[in-house]
Design a protein around this motif. Structure first.
Motif, short mmCIF file in Angstrom:
data_model
loop_
_atom_site.label_atom_id
_atom_site.label_comp_id
_atom_site.label_asym_id
_atom_site.label_seq_id
_atom_site.Cartn_x
_atom_site.Cartn_y
_atom_site.Cartn_z
N GLU A 1 146.08 59.45 65.47
CA GLU A 1 145.64 59.01 66.79
C GLU A 1 146.86 58.62 67.63
N ILE A 2 146.76 58.87 68.91
CA ILE A 2 147.84 58.57 69.85
C ILE A 2 147.48 57.30 70.62
N LEU A 3 148.40 56.36 70.63
CA LEU A 3 148.21 55.13 71.39
C LEU A 3 149.20 55.11 72.55
N SER A 4 148.72 54.62 73.69
CA SER A 4 149.60 54.53 74.86
C SER A 4 149.12 53.43 75.78
N ASP A 5 150.04 52.90 76.58
CA ASP A 5 149.69 51.85 77.53
C ASP A 5 149.37 52.42 78.91
N SER B 1 145.33 67.19 67.08
CA SER B 1 145.75 65.97 66.38
C SER B 1 144.77 65.60 65.29
N ALA B 2 143.82 66.48 65.00
CA ALA B 2 142.84 66.24 63.94
C ALA B 2 142.67 67.51 63.12
N TYR B 3 142.60 67.33 61.79
CA TYR B 3 142.33 68.43 60.86
C TYR B 3 143.41 69.51 60.92
N VAL B 4 144.67 69.09 60.99
CA VAL B 4 145.78 70.04 60.90
C VAL B 4 145.99 70.37 59.43
N SER B 5 145.76 71.61 59.05
CA SER B 5 145.83 71.99 57.64
C SER B 5 147.27 72.03 57.14
N TYR B 6 147.47 71.41 56.00
CA TYR B 6 148.78 71.46 55.34
C TYR B 6 149.16 72.90 55.08
N GLY B 7 150.41 73.25 55.40
CA GLY B 7 150.86 74.64 55.23
C GLY B 7 152.19 74.75 54.54
N GLY B 8 152.52 73.77 53.71
CA GLY B 8 153.81 73.78 53.05
C GLY B 8 153.77 74.40 51.67
N ASP B 9 154.71 73.96 50.81
CA ASP B 9 154.78 74.48 49.44
C ASP B 9 153.46 74.23 48.70
N MET B 10 153.15 75.10 47.73
CA MET B 10 151.94 74.95 46.95
C MET B 10 151.96 73.61 46.22
N LEU B 11 150.87 72.90 46.27
CA LEU B 11 150.78 71.58 45.66
C LEU B 11 150.13 71.68 44.28
N ASP B 12 150.73 71.03 43.32
CA ASP B 12 150.20 71.06 41.96
C ASP B 12 149.48 69.75 41.68
N SER B 13 148.84 69.69 40.54
CA SER B 13 148.13 68.48 40.13
C SER B 13 149.08 67.29 40.13
N ARG B 14 148.55 66.15 40.58
CA ARG B 14 149.23 64.86 40.56
C ARG B 14 150.39 64.74 41.55
N THR B 15 150.63 65.76 42.35
CA THR B 15 151.74 65.69 43.30
C THR B 15 151.52 64.56 44.29
N GLN C 1 148.69 65.27 74.27
CA GLN C 1 149.68 65.80 73.32
C GLN C 1 150.06 67.22 73.72
N VAL C 2 151.35 67.49 73.67
CA VAL C 2 151.87 68.82 73.98
C VAL C 2 152.30 69.53 72.70
N SER C 3 152.86 68.77 71.76
CA SER C 3 153.30 69.36 70.49
C SER C 3 153.35 68.28 69.44
N TYR C 4 153.44 68.72 68.18
CA TYR C 4 153.59 67.77 67.07
C TYR C 4 154.66 68.26 66.11
N HIS C 5 155.17 67.32 65.33
CA HIS C 5 156.15 67.62 64.29
C HIS C 5 155.76 66.81 63.05
N ILE C 6 155.41 67.49 61.96
CA ILE C 6 154.98 66.84 60.72
C ILE C 6 156.03 67.06 59.64
N LEU C 7 156.32 65.99 58.91
CA LEU C 7 157.16 66.07 57.71
C LEU C 7 156.34 65.63 56.51
N VAL C 8 156.41 66.40 55.42
CA VAL C 8 155.76 66.03 54.15
C VAL C 8 156.82 66.10 53.06
#
Length: 636
Positions: free
Chosen positions: A50-54, A92-106, A60-67
């Motif tokens: 969620e975006i908060l502002s005064d 800003s909602a339901y952005v699907s993870y698109g990085g390296d394949m995730l294994d169990s317990r990661t 939102q114009v763009s996003y940058h995600i780090l995992v």
């Protein structure tokens, strides 16, 4: 002059606000609609914020995600699992993870920053999620349990709770992390070294156990000791063991699978898994437990220390490796039930010699917690009801065959506190018998249970009647959330009738964050669908009721659409679309004549009758024709 002054002041303040630099920040990071979930088994979890502002009109114009795989890497802005870079998007909602394949317990740590039309935010605070057990080979544990001579599996079934235990030793090395994965059917309560794990009740969530079985995950690092430890589990019947045979679907007697994984600081791993080395008994204090009939508890049979290491279990039996439930073992995403509220009773009267009626002041769903003192063997009976008869006794005709009663036998000599573990009731009044003297109001507390979820809305008006109607609806809705939306919490039914929630689910969503519950229920509905495409009227299908309606199964599509309209989540529509098409095609091919859907069974189920005492109209002509309802719903 005053008006001109205030107008000028307002304009100057507005100009000042519009001219200042906007402060934009990010909050409420969620993975699959949960805050820092620890049991995700979908390969591409969806991320939201969620975006908060005064200032107003921030877009939102763009996003940058780090995992990242560690918090240290995330703090260094090193997204070793996924670095999206700057993505031009207002999503800003339901952005699907698109990085390296995730294994169990990661373990995944993530953060996000956004650019808006008013400025750039700083990086959000870190959030996290952990993957569950994604592959059958991740489970070293096996399903265990056994049948006992006390099991009565006909008529009103009576099956005692199972108590299981496993002592084990850990070496003196420092434990970095310990995780318990567990599923106990129908219900479980788990303990390590005598302390209950988690605050959930009546877990796990109910399903068609031949199709899917949900396990829970807990961080138990702080509950382990160096050296000797013990894990204990109590199993209740829930919906796995039928409450009525015949009449309600029966799967089996209670069973469980549990896997405790211990990781030491030096990298060594130790697994304590359920197998035939565990001990089991049915001679504990919970003599029987049944969602329709209640729970019987004999405190004289309590086994102090049974879930700790120093305990003599030589008279217990060896657990047996038992058959699998049949359904796929999956991580539970929707939340468990828990005690969400409490109610203090407002009065107690003696309706007959030795018969006391406790008044909770309003209808509620849950159980009664009580404090009592007496002699060993004193037997207290608690019968639950929603109404009183004219003579002051409880009215139970509406319960039909449900006994809705708890029994507690005292061990004596000191104050005892108790509430049931594997049953629940819908009630306002409680008939108390077996007490040596009139109990005090302070001896009782109603504990309200339903699925853990946020109350996100409220309604209050100047009209007391509207406020009362709203409050009644609020209590009635949450009293029927128990891993599925049920029709009632008191009689011998408590089923997930589809038609009851078709439109109601949308109204509920203004008050409760019921997103995960209804997404899970759509899975139940698809799993209940028949091979020919027919969708039954009840899901999970503990009752085999399939009348080929349009109106009742229509909830399948209506609720999926509600999740999109109210929460912006289109995934349930995508997931169930082929199943929905199969049902629509089935109804069209079988029942449509000249573009008219000729089939509907329940019709105006609760249409306004001639008087408030009636459910159905005496005059059949007042009921809308099946062709009108069926055709309207089909084209909708």
């Amino acid at each position: 002059m005053k008006n001109i002054f205030f107008i000028c002041l307002f304009l100057s303040m507005s100009l000042a606000v519009s001219g200042k630099k906007a402060q934009v920040s990010i909050s409420c990071l969620k993975t699959e609609m949960l805050v820092n979930p620890q049991n995700i088994d979908c390969p591409s979890p969806r991320l939201s914020w969620e975006i908060l502002s005064d200032v107003r009109d921030v877009r939102q114009v763009s996003y940058h995600i780090l995992v990242s795989t560690s918090l240290e890497k995330l703090n260094r802005e090193e997204g070793d699992l996924w670095d999206t870079g700057d993505v031009a998007s207002d999503q800003s909602a339901y952005v699907s993870y698109g990085g390296d394949m995730l294994d169990s317990r990661t373990q995944c740590y993530w953060k996000v920053r956004v650019k808006t039309n008013k400025g750039i935010s700083a990086w959000s605070e870190p959030a996290s999620w952990e993957m569950g057990l994604l592959h059958p080979s991740d489970w070293q544990a096996v399903w265990i349990g056994r049948a006992f001579p006390q099991d009565k599996l006909e008529g009103n079934t009576r099956v005692p709770a199972r108590y299981l235990r496993k002592p084990f030793n850990l070496n003196s090395k420092k434990v970095r992390k310990a995780t318990l994965y567990i599923c106990g059917l129908g219900f479980y309560e788990a303990y390590i070294n005598g302390k209950k794990i988690g605050d959930q009740v009546l877990a796990p969530t109910p399903t068609d156990y031949s199709k899917s079985v949900k396990y829970n995950r807990f961080d138990v690092t702080g509950q382990l000791l160096k050296g000797a430890n013990a894990i204990g589990v109590i199993l209740g019947n829930g919906r796995y063991t039928s409450m009525r045979m015949p009449g309600v679907r029966h799967f089996d007697v209670p069973k469980m699978i549990a896997q405790l994984e211990v990781y030491y600081e030096d990298g060594e791993k130790r697994v304590i898994a359920s197998d035939a080395s565990w001990k089991i008994t049915a001679e504990g204090p919970i003599g029987t437990n049944n969602e329709f009939d209640g729970e019987e508890y004999d405190a004289r049979k309590e086994m102090p220390g049974w879930n700790t290491y120093p305990f003599d279990d030589t008279k217990w039996l060896q657990a047996e490796v038992v058959s699998l439930p049949g359904g796929k073992l999956e991580a539970q995403l929707n939340r468990n039930m828990k005690v969400m509220d409490t109610v203090k009773p407002i009065g107690i009267t003696e309706s007959a010699p030795g018969v006391y009626i406790l008044d909770m002041g309003q209808n509620m769903v849950g159980w009664l917690r009580m404090k009592v003192k007496g002699q060993s063997g004193d037997t207290l009976k608690l019968r639950f009801a929603e109404l009183l008869q004219k003579d002051g006794s409880i009215y139970t005709a509406n319960l039909r065959t449900a006994h809705s009663a708890d029994t507690y036998i005292l061990k004596g000599n000191s104050m005892e506190e108790w509430q049931p573990t594997f049953t629940y009731h819908g009630f306002r009044f409680v008939e108390l018998t077996g007490f040596r003297e009139k109990p005090s109001l302070s001896d009782f507390e109603g504990q309200v249970i339903y699925d853990e979820m946020e109350t996100t809305g409220n309604l209050e008006t100047s009209d007391p009647m509207i406020n009362r109607i709203y409050k009644n609806a609020y209590w009635g809705i949450r009293g029927n959330y128990r891993g599925m939306p049920t029709d009632c919490p008191q009689r011998d039914e408590r089923m997930g009738w589809l038609g009851d929630r078709a439109v109601g689910s949308q109204g509920e969503s203004y008050i409760f964050n019921n997103h995960l519950l209804y997404a899970k229920w759509l899975d139940d509905i698809e799993q209940a669908q028949k091979e020919n495409g027919a969708v039954p009227d009840v899901a999970p299908n503990y009752w085999d009721v399939c009348t080929d309606n349009m109106t009742w199964p229509g909830a399948y599509l209506i609720i999926a659409n509600m999740l999109y309209d109210q929460f912006g989540d289109k995934q349930p529509i995508i997931k169930h679309y082929p199943s929905m098409k199969k049902w629509m095609r089935y109804m069209k091919d079988k029942y449509m004549v000249d573009h008219i859907m000729t089939k509907d069974n329940f019709g105006d189920w609760c249409m306004p009758p001639e008087s408030p005492e009636l459910i159905h109209s005496k005059d059949p002509s007042r009921i809308t024709e099946a062709e009108v309802l069926g055709t309207t719903f089909y084209y909708y």
